[in-house]
Design a protein around this motif. Structure first.
Motif, short mmCIF file in Angstrom:
data_model
loop_
_atom_site.label_atom_id
_atom_site.label_comp_id
_atom_site.label_asym_id
_atom_site.label_seq_id
_atom_site.Cartn_x
_atom_site.Cartn_y
_atom_site.Cartn_z
N UNK A 1 -72.43 48.84 20.98
CA UNK A 1 -73.56 48.23 21.67
C UNK A 1 -74.23 49.27 22.56
N UNK A 2 -75.57 49.29 22.59
CA UNK A 2 -76.31 50.26 23.39
C UNK A 2 -76.12 49.99 24.87
N UNK A 3 -76.46 51.01 25.68
CA UNK A 3 -76.33 50.83 27.13
C UNK A 3 -77.23 49.69 27.61
N UNK A 4 -78.44 49.61 27.00
CA UNK A 4 -79.35 48.53 27.38
C UNK A 4 -78.73 47.17 27.06
N UNK A 5 -78.13 47.09 25.90
CA UNK A 5 -77.47 45.85 25.50
C UNK A 5 -76.30 45.51 26.41
N UNK A 6 -75.52 46.52 26.78
CA UNK A 6 -74.40 46.30 27.68
C UNK A 6 -74.88 45.81 29.05
N UNK A 7 -75.96 46.43 29.55
CA UNK A 7 -76.50 46.01 30.84
C UNK A 7 -77.00 44.57 30.78
N UNK A 8 -77.67 44.24 29.66
CA UNK A 8 -78.16 42.88 29.52
C UNK A 8 -77.01 41.87 29.46
N UNK A 9 -75.95 42.24 28.73
CA UNK A 9 -74.79 41.36 28.62
C UNK A 9 -74.08 41.21 29.97
N UNK A 10 -74.02 42.30 30.74
CA UNK A 10 -73.39 42.24 32.06
C UNK A 10 -74.19 41.33 33.00
N UNK A 11 -75.52 41.42 32.92
CA UNK A 11 -76.37 40.55 33.74
C UNK A 11 -76.18 39.09 33.36
N UNK A 12 -76.13 38.85 32.06
CA UNK A 12 -75.93 37.48 31.58
C UNK A 12 -74.58 36.94 32.02
N UNK A 13 -73.56 37.80 31.94
CA UNK A 13 -72.23 37.39 32.36
C UNK A 13 -72.21 37.07 33.85
N UNK A 14 -72.88 37.91 34.65
CA UNK A 14 -72.94 37.67 36.09
C UNK A 14 -73.58 36.33 36.41
N UNK A 15 -74.64 35.99 35.67
CA UNK A 15 -75.31 34.70 35.89
C UNK A 15 -74.38 33.54 35.53
N UNK A 16 -73.62 33.71 34.47
CA UNK A 16 -72.69 32.65 34.05
C UNK A 16 -71.57 32.48 35.07
N UNK A 17 -71.08 33.60 35.59
CA UNK A 17 -70.04 33.51 36.61
C UNK A 17 -70.55 32.81 37.87
N UNK A 18 -71.78 33.13 38.25
CA UNK A 18 -72.37 32.46 39.42
C UNK A 18 -72.51 30.96 39.16
N UNK A 19 -72.95 30.61 37.95
CA UNK A 19 -73.10 29.19 37.61
C UNK A 19 -71.75 28.49 37.62
N UNK A 20 -70.71 29.16 37.10
CA UNK A 20 -69.37 28.56 37.09
C UNK A 20 -68.87 28.36 38.51
N UNK A 21 -69.10 29.32 39.37
CA UNK A 21 -68.67 29.18 40.77
C UNK A 21 -69.43 28.06 41.47
N UNK A 22 -70.72 27.95 41.15
CA UNK A 22 -71.51 26.86 41.74
C UNK A 22 -70.99 25.50 41.27
N UNK A 23 -70.64 25.42 39.99
CA UNK A 23 -70.08 24.17 39.47
C UNK A 23 -68.75 23.85 40.16
N UNK A 24 -67.95 24.88 40.38
CA UNK A 24 -66.66 24.67 41.05
C UNK A 24 -66.87 24.16 42.47
#
Length: 537
Positions: A1-24
Motif C-alpha cells: 500500500x502506498x504512503x498516501x493510502x496508509x495515511x488515509x487508512x490511519x486517518x480512517x482508523x482514527x475516526x473509527x476509534x473516536x466513534x467507538x470511544x464516543x459510543x462507549x
C-alpha cells in the motif's frame, strides 16, 4: 500500500476509534460494565500500539501442543534462528525473531516479550529493512495457566495471527470456539497453516485441506488463506514465508488488525445493546401527560376556586349594599388554598389536599405510559434506561407541581372595570331609597306633631318619596341580579384563563422533570447508534 493510502487508512482508523470511544461513553450506565470494559481495552491497546513503531509488523505463531508450531517457526526463520531458539531458558516464554532493530525495543517491551533474537537476513524473506517481528508463543492448550494467559494476551496484541494446526487436531473445538470463531472479523490478518502434512498420504492432503477450509468457513473465516506445510520436510514453508512477506510488504497489517478489533468491539456493543431507535416524544403524548398531571395535581380544584373567588369578590363589590356586607363572613376559596399569599413561590406551599393513593397512581400511570410511548422501538437496555429517567423525574413531581401552582399568577386580585360602575349606581339607588324614606319620615313627624304638612309632589298620582323608595329598592335588586349574570360570565372567563396558566405551569414541570430527561436519553441512544455505525464502517 502506498504512503498516501496508509495515511488515509490511519486517518480512517482514527475516526473509527473516536466513534467507538464516543459510543462507549454514551453507553455508560446503560450497557453492562463488562462489555464497556472490553471496548476500553480495545481502545487502550489501539492507542498504545499506534504510538509505537508503525514500521514493524508483529506476526504471532499460535498452536496447540504437538502441532509443530515451534518447528515451523524455526523453519520459517532459518537454521540459525532454530539454534538460537534452542537456547531459550524455558518454552513458556515467548520468543521474538526481529528483522530491523531500530524502533523494535519499545514495541517488544509493550508486548512483554523478553526473549529477543535479532535475526540474520533470510534471502527472499526478510532483512534489516523488513521491519518484521515473528513471535513463537506457548501452546494455547498448555496445562500451565501462565502460558494460556500469555497466549490470550498476545492474541489481542499482535498484528498478524498465524494459526498452526496439525492433521490430528485441526478440528479441535478448543481452537475454533475459543479463538478462531471469536476472531472471525480478523480474517484479513489471519493465516492458517496445516502443519505436518508429511504424516498424511499425499492423496489425503487436498481432502484434509478442504475439510479444514469448510470448518473455517463455519467459523466465519471462509476467505482466510490456508496453507499445507511440513516443517520437517520443508514442504510449503516457502508458501508460508511468501504469505507473511506479502502481508508485511503491504504495511497495512497494523491498521487492518486494529480495524478488525474495532469492528469486533462495535459488533459486541451492538449485540449487547440491540438495534433500533426510540419512537421519540410526540405532541399528543406530551399533551396527555400534562393533562393527567394537572388532574393529579388538583388543578381543576384550583380553577373552580378561582371562579368562586371571583364570584364572591364580585358580590362584595356589586351586590345590594344592605346585604353585601354578609359576604365578608365567607372565607375566600383561594385564601383557604393559600393561593392569595404574597410569599415567594420558591418557599410558598399551597394548602391543596396531599396526593393520595388515587393521585399517585394516576401520576405513575401517566408517566409510565409516556415513557413507554416515547421508548417504543428502542432496544431493551435503552428502553429500560428511558423508563428509569422518567421514573426518577416522577418522584420529584409532587413537590414541583405544588410549587408551580403556588407560583402561578392567577390574576385573583385583579378588579373588573364594571365593578366600580355598578357600585356607584347601587349606592345612588340606596341613597335614593333612603332619601325617600327620610322624606316620608319628616312628613310623618310633622303630622304627628300636628304641624302643617306640605303637599307631596306626585307623578302620575304616585308620591315622589314613595317612588324614590320603590325605585331605589327595585333598582338595587335589579342591579344585584344583573351583576350575578355578568359575574358568572366573567368568572368562567377568569377560571378558564387561570386554568390555561396552571396547565402551562404543569406542562413546564412535566417538561423539566420527565419530558426533557426522556428526550435527552432518547438523544443519547440516537447518538450512540450513530457513533456505533461510524465505528463499524
Amino acid at each position: 500500500m502506498s504512503r498516501h493510502g496508509l495515511a488515509r487508512e490511519a486517518t480512517r482508523l482514527g475516526a473509527r476509534l473516536e466513534a467507538l470511544n464516543r459510543a462507549r461513553e454514551l453507553a455508560e450506565g446503560v450497557l453492562p460494565d463488562t462489555a464497556l470494559d472490553d471496548v476500553f481495552q480495545v481502545l487502550d491497546r489501539a492507542g498504545s500500539r499506534r504510538s509505537l513503531s508503525a514500521d514493524h509488523t508483529v506476526v504471532g505463531f499460535f498452536g496447540a501442543t504437538g502441532s509443530g508450531k515451534s518447528t515451523l517457526f524455526n523453519a520459517v526463520n532459518g537454521a540459525e534462528i532454530a539454534t538460537a531458539a534452542a537456547r531459550r531458558p524455558t518454552t513458556s516464554e515467548p520468543l521474538a525473531s526481529v528483522w530491523g532493530a531500530e524502533g523494535s525495543e519499545p514495541l517488544l517491551d509493550w508486548l512483554d516479550v523478553r526473549q529477543r533474537h535479532y535475526a540474520d537476513p533470510v534471502p527472499g524473506f526478510a532483512d534489516e529493512s523488513s521491519g518484521l517481528i515473528l513471535l513463537d508463543l506457548p501452546d494455547f492448550d498448555s496445562t500451565r495457566t501462565a502460558n494460556r494467559e500469555t497466549v490470550q494476551r498476545l492474541v489481542g496484541m499482535v498484528d498478524v495471527l498465524v494459526w498452526v494446526l496439525d492433521p490430528q487436531k485441526y478440528a479441535d473445538a478448543a481452537v475454533h470456539q475459543d479463538f478462531l470463531t471469536p476472531l472471525a472479523s480478523h480474517g484479513a490478518v489471519t493465516l492458517v497453516v496445516l502443519n505436518q502434512i508429511d504424516r498424511l498420504p499425499a492423496a489425503d492432503v487436498p481432502l484434509v485441506l478442504e475439510s479444514l477450509k469448510g470448518i473455517l468457513a463455519q467459523d466465519g473465516l471462509g476467505k482466510v488463506q490456508v496453507i499445507g506445510a511440513s516443517a520437517l520436510s520443508g514442504a510449503g514453508v516457502d508458501k508460508v514465508r511468501a504469505a507473511i512477506r506479502g502481508v508485511v510488504a503491504q504495511r497495512a497489517a497494523l491498521s487492518l488488525r486494529l480495524s478488525a478489533d474495532v469492528t469486533r468491539a462495535a459488533a459486541r456493543l451492538l449485540e449487547v445493546s440491540g438495534d433500533g431507535e426510540a419512537a421519540g416524544v410526540k405532541g399528543s403524548a406530551r399533551s396527555r401527560l400534562a393533562e393527567e398531571l394537572a388532574v393529579a395535581a388538583n388543578v381543576p380544584l384550583v380553577v373552580d376556586a378561582v371562579g368562586r373567588s371571583y364570584r364572591q369578590e364580585s358580590a362584595r363589590r356589586t351586590g345590594w349594599p344592605v346585604t353585601r356586607w354578609l359576604v365578608r363572613f365567607r372565607p375566600d376559596p383561594l385564601r383557604r388554598l393559600n393561593l392569595r399569599s404574597d410569599t415567594s413561590p420558591e418557599v410558598n406551599r399551597t394548602s391543596l389536599p396531599a396526593a393520595g393513593a388515587p393521585e399517585r397512581a394516576r401520576t405513575d400511570a401517566a408517566v409510565r405510559e409516556f415513557a413507554d410511548t416515547a421508548s417504543d422501538g428502542a432496544p431493551g437496555p435503552w428502553r429500560a434506561s428511558i423508563r428509569s429517567v422518567a421514573r426518577a423525574g416522577r418522584d420529584r413531581l409532587p413537590d414541583a407541581l405544588d410549587q408551580a401552582i403556588a407560583g402561578t399568577d392567577l390574576k385573583a386580585g385583579r378588579k373588573s372595570w364594571w365593578w366600580g360602575l355598578f357600585n356607584v349606581v347601587q349606592w345612588l339607588a340606596l341613597l335614593t331609597a333612603v332619601g325617600g324614606l327620610a322624606w316620608l319620615g319628616v312628613l310623618a313627624v310633622l303630622g304627628y306633631l300636628q304641624l302643617p304638612v306640605p303637599e307631596v309632589p306626585r307623578v302620575e298620582g304616585w308620591p315622589i318619596p314613595t317612588l324614590m323608595i320603590a325605585g331605589g329598592v327595585l333598582l338595587g335588586i335589579l342591579l344585584a341580579v344583573t351583576a350575578k349574570f355578568i359575574t358568572a360570565g366573567f368568572a368562567r372567563a377568569r377560571a378558564t384563563a387561570a386554568g390555561k396558566r396552571l396547565k402551562a405551569a404543569v406542562s413546564r414541570v412535566a417538561g423539566q422533570h420527565v419530558i426533557e430527561p426522556v428526550e435527552a436519553e432518547i438523544g443519547r441512544l440516537s447518538a450512540f447508534n450513530e457513533a456505533l455505525k461510524a465505528a463499524g464502517k
